[in-house]
Design an enzyme around this catalytic site. Structure first.
Site, PDB file in Angstrom:
ATOM      1  N   TYR A  47       3.416   9.993   0.406  1.00 60.26           N
ATOM      2  CA  TYR A  47       4.355   9.411   1.373  1.00 60.26           C
ATOM      3  C   TYR A  47       5.813   9.740   1.007  1.00 60.26           C
ATOM      4  O   TYR A  47       6.718   9.595   1.837  1.00 60.26           O
ATOM      5  CB  TYR A  47       4.187   7.887   1.499  1.00 60.26           C
ATOM      6  CG  TYR A  47       2.814   7.442   1.976  1.00 60.26           C
ATOM      7  CD1 TYR A  47       1.923   8.341   2.560  1.00 60.26           C
ATOM      8  CD2 TYR A  47       2.397   6.121   1.842  1.00 60.26           C
ATOM      9  CE1 TYR A  47       0.662   7.936   2.975  1.00 60.26           C
ATOM     10  CE2 TYR A  47       1.146   5.709   2.264  1.00 60.26           C
ATOM     11  CZ  TYR A  47       0.277   6.622   2.819  1.00 60.26           C
ATOM     12  OH  TYR A  47      -0.968   6.215   3.230  1.00 60.26           O
ATOM     13  N   LYS A  60      -2.222   6.296  -4.249  1.00 60.57           N
ATOM     14  CA  LYS A  60      -3.320   7.247  -3.976  1.00 60.57           C
ATOM     15  C   LYS A  60      -3.030   8.624  -4.555  1.00 60.57           C
ATOM     16  O   LYS A  60      -1.892   9.107  -4.498  1.00 60.57           O
ATOM     17  CB  LYS A  60      -3.542   7.364  -2.463  1.00 60.57           C
ATOM     18  CG  LYS A  60      -3.581   6.023  -1.756  1.00 60.57           C
ATOM     19  CD  LYS A  60      -3.894   6.123  -0.283  1.00 60.57           C
ATOM     20  CE  LYS A  60      -3.644   4.787   0.400  1.00 60.57           C
ATOM     21  NZ  LYS A  60      -2.270   4.585   0.887  1.00 60.57           N
ATOM     22  N   HIS A 109      -7.133   9.802  -2.262  1.00 59.89           N
ATOM     23  CA  HIS A 109      -6.591   9.672  -0.899  1.00 59.89           C
ATOM     24  C   HIS A 109      -7.537  10.245   0.166  1.00 59.89           C
ATOM     25  O   HIS A 109      -7.790   9.628   1.196  1.00 59.89           O
ATOM     26  CB  HIS A 109      -5.231  10.362  -0.839  1.00 59.89           C
ATOM     27  CG  HIS A 109      -4.346   9.862   0.257  1.00 59.89           C
ATOM     28  ND1 HIS A 109      -2.986   9.821   0.146  1.00 59.89           N
ATOM     29  CD2 HIS A 109      -4.621   9.385   1.491  1.00 59.89           C
ATOM     30  CE1 HIS A 109      -2.465   9.330   1.257  1.00 59.89           C
ATOM     31  NE2 HIS A 109      -3.436   9.064   2.094  1.00 59.89           N
ATOM     32  N   ASP A 168       0.847  -1.200   0.000  1.00 59.69           N
ATOM     33  CA  ASP A 168       0.000   0.000   0.000  1.00 59.69           C
ATOM     34  C   ASP A 168       0.883   1.251   0.000  1.00 59.69           C
ATOM     35  O   ASP A 168       1.642   1.477   0.939  1.00 59.69           O
ATOM     36  CB  ASP A 168      -0.906   0.003   1.244  1.00 59.69           C
ATOM     37  CG  ASP A 168      -1.868   1.169   1.204  1.00 59.69           C
ATOM     38  OD1 ASP A 168      -2.828   1.103   0.414  1.00 59.69           O
ATOM     39  OD2 ASP A 168      -1.649   2.162   1.931  1.00 59.69           O
TER      40      ASP A 168
HETATM   41  N1  LIG Z   1      -5.573   6.243   3.313  1.00 59.61           N
HETATM   42  C1  LIG Z   1      -5.079   6.940   4.301  1.00 59.61           C
HETATM   43  O1  LIG Z   1      -5.431   8.119   4.506  1.00 59.61           O
HETATM   44  C2  LIG Z   1      -4.094   6.312   5.220  1.00 59.61           C
HETATM   45  C3  LIG Z   1      -3.811   6.912   6.458  1.00 59.61           C
HETATM   46  C4  LIG Z   1      -2.916   6.269   7.312  1.00 59.61           C
HETATM   47  C5  LIG Z   1      -2.337   5.075   6.926  1.00 59.61           C
HETATM   48  N2  LIG Z   1      -2.608   4.517   5.692  1.00 59.61           N
HETATM   49  C6  LIG Z   1      -1.989   3.236   5.254  1.00 59.61           C
HETATM   50  O2  LIG Z   1      -2.167   2.258   6.262  1.00 59.61           O
HETATM   51  C7  LIG Z   1      -0.886   1.788   6.694  1.00 59.61           C
HETATM   52  C8  LIG Z   1      -0.917   1.397   8.161  1.00 59.61           C
HETATM   53  O3  LIG Z   1      -1.255   2.474   9.002  1.00 59.61           O
HETATM   54  P1  LIG Z   1      -0.223   3.152   9.998  1.00 59.61           P
HETATM   55  O4  LIG Z   1       1.115   3.114   9.394  1.00 59.61           O
HETATM   56  O5  LIG Z   1      -0.825   4.447  10.395  1.00 59.61           O
HETATM   57  O6  LIG Z   1      -0.292   2.283  11.311  1.00 59.61           O
HETATM   58  P2  LIG Z   1      -0.289   0.761  11.803  1.00 59.61           P
HETATM   59  O7  LIG Z   1       0.047  -0.171  10.711  1.00 59.61           O
HETATM   60  O8  LIG Z   1      -1.549   0.585  12.555  1.00 59.61           O
HETATM   61  O9  LIG Z   1       0.897   0.820  12.867  1.00 59.61           O
HETATM   62  C9  LIG Z   1       2.206   1.034  12.496  1.00 59.61           C
HETATM   63  C10 LIG Z   1       3.041   1.174  13.768  1.00 59.61           C
HETATM   64  O10 LIG Z   1       2.979  -0.039  14.537  1.00 59.61           O
HETATM   65  C11 LIG Z   1       4.278  -0.568  14.690  1.00 59.61           C
HETATM   66  N3  LIG Z   1       4.120  -2.041  14.568  1.00 59.61           N
HETATM   67  C12 LIG Z   1       3.902  -2.743  13.446  1.00 59.61           C
HETATM   68  N4  LIG Z   1       3.742  -4.051  13.718  1.00 59.61           N
HETATM   69  C13 LIG Z   1       3.871  -4.180  15.054  1.00 59.61           C
HETATM   70  C14 LIG Z   1       3.823  -5.294  15.937  1.00 59.61           C
HETATM   71  N5  LIG Z   1       3.618  -6.531  15.487  1.00 59.61           N
HETATM   72  N6  LIG Z   1       4.000  -5.075  17.265  1.00 59.61           N
HETATM   73  C15 LIG Z   1       4.219  -3.807  17.740  1.00 59.61           C
HETATM   74  N7  LIG Z   1       4.260  -2.718  16.943  1.00 59.61           N
HETATM   75  C16 LIG Z   1       4.100  -2.899  15.618  1.00 59.61           C
HETATM   76  C17 LIG Z   1       5.124   0.042  13.597  1.00 59.61           C
HETATM   77  O11 LIG Z   1       6.476   0.156  14.009  1.00 59.61           O
HETATM   78  P3  LIG Z   1       7.754  -0.269  13.114  1.00 59.61           P
HETATM   79  O12 LIG Z   1       7.526   0.130  11.700  1.00 59.61           O
HETATM   80  O13 LIG Z   1       8.847   0.515  13.767  1.00 59.61           O
HETATM   81  O14 LIG Z   1       7.911  -1.740  13.287  1.00 59.61           O
HETATM   82  C18 LIG Z   1       4.499   1.419  13.486  1.00 59.61           C
HETATM   83  O15 LIG Z   1       4.981   2.286  14.493  1.00 59.61           O
HETATM   84  C19 LIG Z   1       0.036   2.964   6.384  1.00 59.61           C
HETATM   85  O16 LIG Z   1       1.396   2.608   6.423  1.00 59.61           O
HETATM   86  C20 LIG Z   1      -0.478   3.368   5.038  1.00 59.61           C
HETATM   87  O17 LIG Z   1      -0.020   2.487   4.029  1.00 59.61           O
HETATM   88  C21 LIG Z   1      -3.486   5.124   4.858  1.00 59.61           C
END
Ligand SMILES: NC(=O)c1ccc[n+]([C@@H]2O[C@H](COP(=O)([O-])OP(=O)(O)OC[C@H]3O[C@@H](n4cnc5c(N)ncnc54)[C@H](OP(=O)(O)O)[C@@H]3O)[C@@H](O)[C@H]2O)c1
Length: 322
Positions: free
Chosen positions: A51, A76, A107, A46
């Site tokens: 980004y 996006k 997005h 994704d």
């Molecule tokens: N469409 C939109 O507007 C939008 C908005 C936000 C996000 N997104 C997409 O959704 C994806 C995921 O969302 P997100 O990045 O906000 O948050 P997330 O995936 O909910 O959480 C990521 C965080 O959790 C940590 N983590 C990952 N796996 C873990 C585990 N097994 N145990 C403990 N900690 C863990 C990561 O750290 P490390 O990386 O340091 O391991 C990072 O700090 C984004 O990367 C993006 O691709 C889209």
């Protein structure tokens, strides 16, 4: 072990577990993507133009050695490009080093002034001093005269040209979807939303189901420094099934037919988010799902991703801005 797949309303399929790449830093993201594909089994990445790391994501995809055709890539359209969809898409394709995307999303339902004071985050002049301000203060320069229906028409056009296989939206409420659906020739394949146990958006999910739109969960783990990983109930369910809290958070969403996009640049987490969520999908029972379904309504409702869009745009559970 491979991730389950979810079928779109156009018959195409998406692997239900994708690697998120937001906030994955340059110098880290290529190896995380390579590891995810080559070692951990991911076949879905994704991405987003905003980004700023798509070039490295593309390098990671190529370094994996897995053919492009076996990998599902999403990106996006950024707000300042609502009037120029193909231009943003072409930049993304060039950055990733591919000639098509599997899925392209709007997005945010927030067109931003393409000729504003900043190419990515244009802001309005400060109403008191009339100085141009560039800090996020809730006064983003929204192109209010632009109609989302016209953004969607341009999304349909790039699909018809063959540059993307499916199109969808992100961060669209029911109200925003109703702005594009009456004139849409193509129904969005997905709506990518902040979805997790503290923000389950049950009503919107039912609405999406009724329209044949697949929900995708962003921030499924609660994003950076998440309190979800130490939530008492989540930990209890995880302990009972001998799994990690992250596995439960992801497996819960998978069990509801929601595509999950966990982000990590830490190899053991990249790997365990994949295998652990599949294990949780197999182990969680109806009573676990009911318990997790009720957490937000039980007083824990919380969003973690709240960009400073103007409040009158009608996002639900949005914090009040100064
Ligand atoms: N469409 C939109 O507007 C939008 C908005 C936000 C996000 N997104 C997409 O959704 C994806 C995921 O969302 P997100 O990045 O906000 O948050 P997330 O995936 O909910 O959480 C990521 C965080 O959790 C940590 N983590 C990952 N796996 C873990 C585990 N097994 N145990 C403990 N900690 C863990 C990561 O750290 P490390 O990386 O340091 O391991 C990072 O700090 C984004 O990367 C993006 O691709 C889209």
């Amino acid at each position: 072990m491979s991730a389950p797949k979810v079928k779109f309303n156009n018959g195409l399929e998406i692997p239900a577990i994708g690697l998120g790449t937001w906030q994955s830093k340059l110098g880290e993201v290529a190896s995380a993507v390579e590891y995810a594909i080559k070692e951990a089994g991911y076949r879905h990445i994704d991405c987003a133009w905003v980004y700023g790391n798509e070039k490295e994501v593309g390098e990671g995809i190529r370094a994996s050695g897995v053919p492009r055709s076996d990998i599902f890539i999403t990106s996006k359209l950024w707000g300042t490009y609502h009037t120029r969809v193909e231009e943003c898409l072409d930049e993304t394709l060039a950055n990733l080093g591919t000639d098509y995307l599997d899925l392209y999303l709007i997005h945010w339902p927030v067109p931003l002034n393409p000729k504003g004071n900043h190419a990515v985050f244009p802001t309005l002049p400060d109403e008191y001093t009339n100085r141009l301000i560039t800090v996020p203060d809730g006064k983003r320069d929204v192109a209010r005269e632009w109609d989302l229906k016209d953004t969607w028409k341009q999304m349909e056009a790039v699909l018809k040209k063959g540059k993307v296989k499916s199109i969808g939206v992100s961060n669209f409420s029911e109200v925003k979807l109703e702005e594009i659906l009456p004139t849409a020739e193509i129904i969005p394949a997905v709506n990518q939303l902040e979805l997790h146990v503290y923000n389950p958006q049950h009503k919107l999910i039912s609405y999406l189901k009724s329209k044949g739109v697949i929900p995708q969960a962003y921030s499924p783990l609660g994003s950076t420094n998440s309190p979800l990983l130490t939530d008492e109930t989540v930990v209890q369910v995880a302990t009972r099934h001998a799994l990690q809290p992250a596995d439960i958070l992801l497996g819960y969403l998978l069990a509801k037919g929601i595509v999950v996009l966990p982000k990590s640049v830490t190899p053991p987490r990249v790997a365990s988010n994949y295998t652990g969520s599949i294990a949780a999908l197999e182990k969680l029972d109806a009573s676990d799902i009911k318990t997790l379904d009720g957490l937000a309504a039980g007083g824990k409702q919380k969003r973690f991703i709240t960009p400073p869009w103007p409040v009158d745009l009608g996002f639900e559970n949005w914090p009040k801005l100064p």
